[in-house]
Enzyme design. Structure first.
Site, short mmCIF file in Angstrom:
data_model
loop_
_atom_site.label_atom_id
_atom_site.label_comp_id
_atom_site.label_asym_id
_atom_site.label_seq_id
_atom_site.Cartn_x
_atom_site.Cartn_y
_atom_site.Cartn_z
N CYS A 162 5.73 4.26 8.74
CA CYS A 162 6.43 3.87 8.05
C CYS A 162 7.83 4.35 7.49
CB CYS A 162 5.76 4.71 7.13
SG CYS A 162 3.69 3.62 6.42
N GLU A 200 0.66 -1.12 -0.11
CA GLU A 200 -0.03 0.18 0.05
C GLU A 200 1.13 1.61 0.25
OE1 GLU A 200 -2.95 0.74 -0.09
OE2 GLU A 200 -2.73 2.51 -0.29
P1 NAD Z 1 -2.52 0.14 12.83
O1 NAD Z 1 -1.54 0.07 13.45
O2 NAD Z 1 -2.33 1.26 12.62
O3 NAD Z 1 -3.09 -0.83 12.80
C1 NAD Z 1 -2.90 -2.08 12.78
C2 NAD Z 1 -4.25 -3.48 12.67
O4 NAD Z 1 -3.85 -4.29 12.83
C3 NAD Z 1 -5.17 -3.21 14.12
O5 NAD Z 1 -6.40 -2.19 14.37
C4 NAD Z 1 -4.65 -3.93 15.62
O6 NAD Z 1 -5.18 -4.21 16.35
C5 NAD Z 1 -4.60 -5.09 13.93
N1 NAD Z 1 -4.39 -6.54 14.97
C6 NAD Z 1 -2.55 -6.47 15.50
N2 NAD Z 1 -2.72 -7.84 15.18
C7 NAD Z 1 -4.04 -8.72 13.92
C8 NAD Z 1 -4.00 -9.47 14.47
N3 NAD Z 1 -3.32 -11.23 15.03
N4 NAD Z 1 -5.45 -10.46 13.75
C9 NAD Z 1 -6.46 -8.64 13.45
N5 NAD Z 1 -6.34 -7.82 13.84
C10 NAD Z 1 -5.05 -7.58 14.47
O7 NAD Z 1 -1.06 0.20 11.63
P2 NAD Z 1 -1.52 0.47 9.58
O8 NAD Z 1 -0.86 1.91 10.36
O9 NAD Z 1 -2.67 0.85 9.50
O10 NAD Z 1 -0.35 -0.45 9.23
C11 NAD Z 1 -0.35 -1.62 8.75
C12 NAD Z 1 0.36 -2.07 7.50
O11 NAD Z 1 0.37 -1.26 6.74
C13 NAD Z 1 2.08 -1.75 8.19
O12 NAD Z 1 2.19 -3.06 7.53
C14 NAD Z 1 2.73 -0.40 7.27
O13 NAD Z 1 4.10 -0.61 8.42
C15 NAD Z 1 1.93 -0.79 6.21
N6 NAD Z 1 0.66 0.24 5.91
C16 NAD Z 1 0.86 1.99 6.62
C17 NAD Z 1 0.91 2.99 5.82
C18 NAD Z 1 0.15 4.28 6.74
O14 NAD Z 1 0.34 5.18 6.38
N7 NAD Z 1 0.12 3.61 8.06
C19 NAD Z 1 1.28 3.33 4.76
C20 NAD Z 1 1.12 2.08 3.86
C21 NAD Z 1 1.10 1.04 4.15
#
Ligand code: NAD
Length: 439
Positions: A269, A157
């Site tokens: 990130c 993403e």
């Molecule tokens: P986040 O911490 O906001 O959300 C992650 C969610 O996953 C949380 O709500 C958590 O409770 C849930 N979770 C954890 N373990 C779980 C499980 N076993 N089963 C179900 N749910 C579970 O993280 P994010 O910022 O959304 O990032 C998610 C991924 O996307 C990461 O790898 C990140 O590097 C990537 N990413 C993030 C962004 C950004 O801008 N935040 C952009 C691109 C990619």
């Protein structure tokens, strides 16, 4: 042509919730699954746990239409033609990403899928993770003696917090790392509605897709660290980084984006992904001094504003500082790795007092500092009697403030501008002492 699909999204954070909301908005039926019971309870009641422009309306609209549903039950993921993995991959002490949530979800998928499914990895993960996810799922389906056809796709993403909905709806590109050709057609159908602008869906092997995400973030972080080093050099030699940036940006080979010097990058990130890529290289004994330097420069840059404050005031003990902007960037409430945290920590450790204000990140920063700092209800209130104003995050409302009012409120007319958003000569004329970065 687009086809309606049943989709589950596992992990309902910044990425998962935006993915789910946008996919439901175009007509798909989505089930969001998260282990955070509090978060799911809030979402079921239409409360959005994060601030992201435009997201709340979409989530509410699609909950009402019945296309967006929430659950804490992993077994519910048997629902769907497609299962997105969007859980967090936070850094471990070693800098390597913690993939335990991804693998836990893969195991659950293997335990519960009951029909042909595409498993889409949206979390940012090292090269080889899709292969590992496939192995884990296969082990589970074998255990159950089920011969279910599945395909693990890497679909990193690229959305930006603060404009995540727009980025998802109109992406610059969609990257798909795919092994099985039957999954390719379905994934293209899933995303067809989002590329009406003509931007491409590019298909490659899974390793390349996983690498493309890390390489993109490392490049962006590299541009920031590069400009921050140039800025620090500019200060020493009497150049103004803003003029230097302008001159550089007119070279089409360089371009105008991401050339802004400042208080360092933060967020969930860049710091994590640069470290992860560099760890990946270390694991295969390939030296990457350039990657290592990106993060090293950034760690130092987060201290630059504090060093200027310390140099000016000599003794910080007992002095109070008004801080504008706490989130790691504007238009988000995300404070993960934000430079504001480093600067506040430094001021507190030197005996200083902090009054802080942010349009959206107050709740998040309170979770970190609790009663250690003071919180303002609006931007001017905290300036009253403060020794200086420190701008850390360039929210739009801080861009054209009433400087006459600020001058009357502050004890000393001193501004530290961590994002170079103010005009130094104008502030000088108004009687301020101004400190930017690299000017
Ligand atoms: P986040 O911490 O906001 O959300 C992650 C969610 O996953 C949380 O709500 C958590 O409770 C849930 N979770 C954890 N373990 C779980 C499980 N076993 N089963 C179900 N749910 C579970 O993280 P994010 O910022 O959304 O990032 C998610 C991924 O996307 C990461 O790898 C990140 O590097 C990537 N990413 C993030 C962004 C950004 O801008 N935040 C952009 C691109 C990619």
């Amino acid at each position: 042509m687009t086809y309606y699909m049943n989709i589950s999204v596992i992990g309902t954070g910044y990425v998962g919730l935006v993915t789910a909301a946008c996919l439901s908005e175009i007509g798909n039926e989505i089930l969001c699954i998260d282990i955070d019971h509090e978060k799911i309870k809030k979402l079921k009641n239409g409360h959005i746990p994060i601030y992201e422009p435009g997201l709340e309306e979409i989530v509410k609209r699609n909950i009402k239409s019945g296309r967006l549903k929430f659950s804490t039950q992993v077994k519910d993921l048997s629902f769907g033609d497609v299962a997105f993995i969007a859980v967090g991959t936070p850094p471990k002490e070693s800098g390597r990403p913690d993939l335990s949530a991804v693998y836990q979800v893969a195991k659950s998928i293997g335990e519960h899928i009951s029909r042909q499914t595409i498993i889409v990895d949206k979390s940012t993960v090292p090269v080889g993770t899709a292969r590992e996810v496939e192995t884990i799922i296969r082990a589970q389906t074998k255990k159950r003696r089920k011969n279910i056809q599945f395909s693990v796709v890497s679909n990193p993403e690229f959305l930006k917090e603060g404009s995540a909905v727009m980025d998802f709806m109109k992406p610059d590109r969609i990257v798909l790392g795919i092994k099985e050709s039957w999954a390719k057609q379905k994934m293209k159908e899933l995303y067809a509605a989002f590329v009406k602008n003509g931007h491409p869906i590019i298909v490659m092997n899974r390793e390349s897709a996983e690498m493309a995400k890390y390489a993109s973030n490392a490049m962006l972080a590299c541009k920031i660290s590069f400009m921050n080093q140039i800025a620090n050099l500019c200060e020493i030699v009497g150049a103004d980084v803003e003029s230097v940036r302008h001159a550089m940006s007119l070279d089409q080979r360089i371009g105008e984006h991401f050339l802004y010097a400042g208080a360092g990058y933060g967020g969930s990130c860049f710091p994590k992904d640069v470290q992860a890529l560099s760890s990946l290289a270390k694991d295969i004994q390939y030296p990457t001094p350039l990657l290592d330097a990106i993060e090293e420069v950034n760690i130092k840059q987060k201290l630059v504003l504090f060093q200027k404050i310390q140099k000016f005031f000599k003794n910080i003990e007992g002095r109070r500082f008004a801080i504008w902007g706490l989130s790691f960037k504007p238009n988000t409430d995300d404070t993960r790795e934000a430079p504001s945290i480093t600067i506040i920590d430094k001021i507190l450790n030197s005996g200083g007092i902090v009054s802080a204000y942010d349009p959206k990140a107050m709740t998040e920063i309170k979770k970190i500092f609790g009663k250690k700092i003071q919180y303002g209800k609006e931007m001017y209130q905290i300036c009253k009697g403060a020794d200086a104003l420190i701008l850390i995050t360039e929210w739009p409302e801080f861009r054209e403030p009433d400087f006459n009012k600020i001058k009357k409120l502050l004890k000393n007319p001193v501004i530290f501008d961590g994002r170079n958003i103010y005009n130094p000569s104008l502030l000088k004329k108004k009687g301020f002492l101004y400190f930017g970065v690299g000017r």
